[in-house]
Enzyme design. Sequence first.
Site, short mmCIF file in Angstrom:
data_model
loop_
_atom_site.label_atom_id
_atom_site.label_comp_id
_atom_site.label_asym_id
_atom_site.label_seq_id
_atom_site.Cartn_x
_atom_site.Cartn_y
_atom_site.Cartn_z
N ASN A 12 0.86 -1.19 0.00
CA ASN A 12 0.00 0.00 0.00
C ASN A 12 0.89 1.24 0.00
OD1 ASN A 12 -1.36 2.28 1.18
ND2 ASN A 12 -3.06 0.93 1.67
N ASP A 14 -0.12 4.49 -0.06
CA ASP A 14 -0.84 5.72 0.33
C ASP A 14 0.08 6.76 0.96
OD1 ASP A 14 -3.16 4.43 -0.41
OD2 ASP A 14 -3.92 4.18 1.62
N HIS A 15 0.97 6.29 1.85
CA HIS A 15 1.70 7.27 2.65
C HIS A 15 2.89 7.88 1.92
CE1 HIS A 15 -1.18 6.85 5.68
NE2 HIS A 15 -0.95 5.56 5.84
N ARG A 23 3.69 18.86 1.18
CA ARG A 23 4.27 20.05 0.55
C ARG A 23 3.59 20.44 -0.76
NH1 ARG A 23 9.47 21.79 2.30
NH2 ARG A 23 9.26 21.74 4.56
N HIS A 48 -5.64 3.57 -1.50
CA HIS A 48 -6.97 3.94 -0.98
C HIS A 48 -7.29 5.35 -1.45
CE1 HIS A 48 -9.64 4.25 2.93
NE2 HIS A 48 -10.32 4.53 1.82
N ARG A 50 -9.49 8.02 -0.80
CA ARG A 50 -10.45 8.44 0.23
C ARG A 50 -11.31 9.58 -0.30
NH1 ARG A 50 -8.80 6.44 5.66
NH2 ARG A 50 -10.57 7.59 6.41
N ARG A 54 -7.05 12.77 1.03
CA ARG A 54 -5.97 13.25 1.91
C ARG A 54 -4.60 12.73 1.49
NH1 ARG A 54 -7.39 10.03 7.43
NH2 ARG A 54 -9.42 10.93 7.03
N HIS A 55 -4.57 11.59 0.79
CA HIS A 55 -3.25 11.12 0.30
C HIS A 55 -3.35 10.82 -1.21
CE1 HIS A 55 -5.18 7.40 1.61
NE2 HIS A 55 -4.84 7.55 2.88
N GLU A 75 -8.63 0.41 -2.69
CA GLU A 75 -9.43 0.46 -1.47
C GLU A 75 -10.40 1.62 -1.60
OE1 GLU A 75 -6.80 0.84 1.82
OE2 GLU A 75 -5.95 -1.14 1.52
N THR A 105 -7.02 6.56 10.30
CA THR A 105 -6.87 5.48 9.34
C THR A 105 -8.16 4.66 9.38
OG1 THR A 105 -5.50 3.56 8.73
CG2 THR A 105 -5.71 4.04 11.09
N THR A 106 -8.22 3.56 8.62
CA THR A 106 -9.45 2.76 8.60
C THR A 106 -9.54 2.00 9.92
OG1 THR A 106 -9.05 2.57 6.24
CG2 THR A 106 -10.81 1.22 7.15
N GLU A 156 -11.10 -9.29 3.48
CA GLU A 156 -9.81 -8.94 4.07
C GLU A 156 -10.05 -8.79 5.57
OE1 GLU A 156 -7.19 -6.28 2.03
OE2 GLU A 156 -6.39 -5.47 3.91
N HIS A 199 -3.64 -4.44 7.90
CA HIS A 199 -3.72 -3.28 8.79
C HIS A 199 -2.81 -3.43 9.99
CE1 HIS A 199 -5.14 0.47 10.45
NE2 HIS A 199 -5.71 0.68 9.28
N GLY A 200 -1.87 -2.50 10.07
CA GLY A 200 -0.99 -2.44 11.23
C GLY A 200 0.13 -3.46 11.24
N GLY A 221 1.07 -1.27 4.38
CA GLY A 221 1.47 0.05 3.95
C GLY A 221 2.32 0.81 4.94
N1 PXP Z 1 -5.89 -3.07 4.19
C1 PXP Z 1 -6.87 -2.13 4.24
C2 PXP Z 1 -8.24 -2.51 3.79
C3 PXP Z 1 -6.58 -0.82 4.67
O1 PXP Z 1 -7.57 0.10 4.72
C4 PXP Z 1 -5.26 -0.49 5.02
C5 PXP Z 1 -4.93 0.91 5.41
O2 PXP Z 1 -5.13 1.75 4.32
C6 PXP Z 1 -4.29 -1.50 4.94
C7 PXP Z 1 -4.65 -2.78 4.56
C8 PXP Z 1 -2.86 -1.23 5.27
O3 PXP Z 1 -2.72 -0.90 6.62
P1 PXP Z 1 -1.33 -0.36 7.12
O4 PXP Z 1 -1.08 0.92 6.40
O5 PXP Z 1 -1.54 -0.19 8.59
O6 PXP Z 1 -0.31 -1.41 6.79
#
Ligand code: PXP
Length: 257
Positions: A12, A14-15, A23, A48, A50, A54-55, A75, A105-106, A156, A199-200, A221
């Site tokens: 992922n 996103d970040h 910036r 994702h 959103r 935001r990202h 996502e 976050t989600t 998921e 996630h996480g 991510g």
């Molecule tokens: N899976 C889903 C459905 C998510 O919404 C996210 C966060 O965007 C992730 C996985 C990845 O989570 P993390 O960024 O904490 O690894």
Amino acid sequence: MPTPLPIRLGVNIDHVATVRNARGGRHPDPVKAAAIAIAAGADGITAHLREDRRHIVDDDITRLKERITKPLNLEMAATAEMVGIAKKLRPHAACIVPERRTERTTEGGLDAVGQRNALRAAVGELASCGIRVSLFIAAEPGQIEAARAIGAPAIEIHTGAWCNALAAQNEAAAAAEFDQIVRGAALAKGIDLEVHAGHGLDFATAEAIAALPQIVELNIGHFLIGEAIFDGLGAAVRDMRAAIDRGRVKASAGSAR
Ligand code: PXP
């Protein structure tokens, strides 16, 4: 025990966009990050879009779809706007997530039980375009059975509560959360759902989840992009690939709980 299915790593990005947007402008480009992640062993790219952008922004999704050489997993919330975008851009996969503007976050899984009708409609529309849909849910039996009833081919499992309990060193809560994930993965696979998780996750938690033979995809991510600051994104993805491969060896050896 039968040999577990191969496990895919979805990175992922996103970040990368979060840093870019801090910036404005174009740097760092999430599309470049996606190419580096793929070269380092990612099996797919997850992003994702959103509601508040935001990202990741719309143009990122368009460019990812055009340029990456591995499947794109979008996502998205089950809104008319997002379903329309997905139908236009046709990612390989879509993971439907709950979304609240005020969350960082989600934070939780979908309420597949309560939102059954709206989700069934979104899943049907996306699937009719050839998009493989998953629902991001907690590993609760009612949610898993609702996902199946809605017609989603995949779920998921939200691993965030388990990872948070581990980070808080709350061993009892972590054990209970992990147990729910183990039982949920088995239940979902038993009713013919493809099982993903995310996630996480970090190296250690991804290795533990990869040891569950029913889980065939991890989406990761924040930790990877954080590690990239220290070691580079390619190294972070290679180390994650190695961690989940170690977990899979444990699944093959039948040592998964
Ligand atoms: N899976 C889903 C459905 C998510 O919404 C996210 C966060 O965007 C992730 C996985 C990845 O989570 P993390 O960024 O904490 O690894």
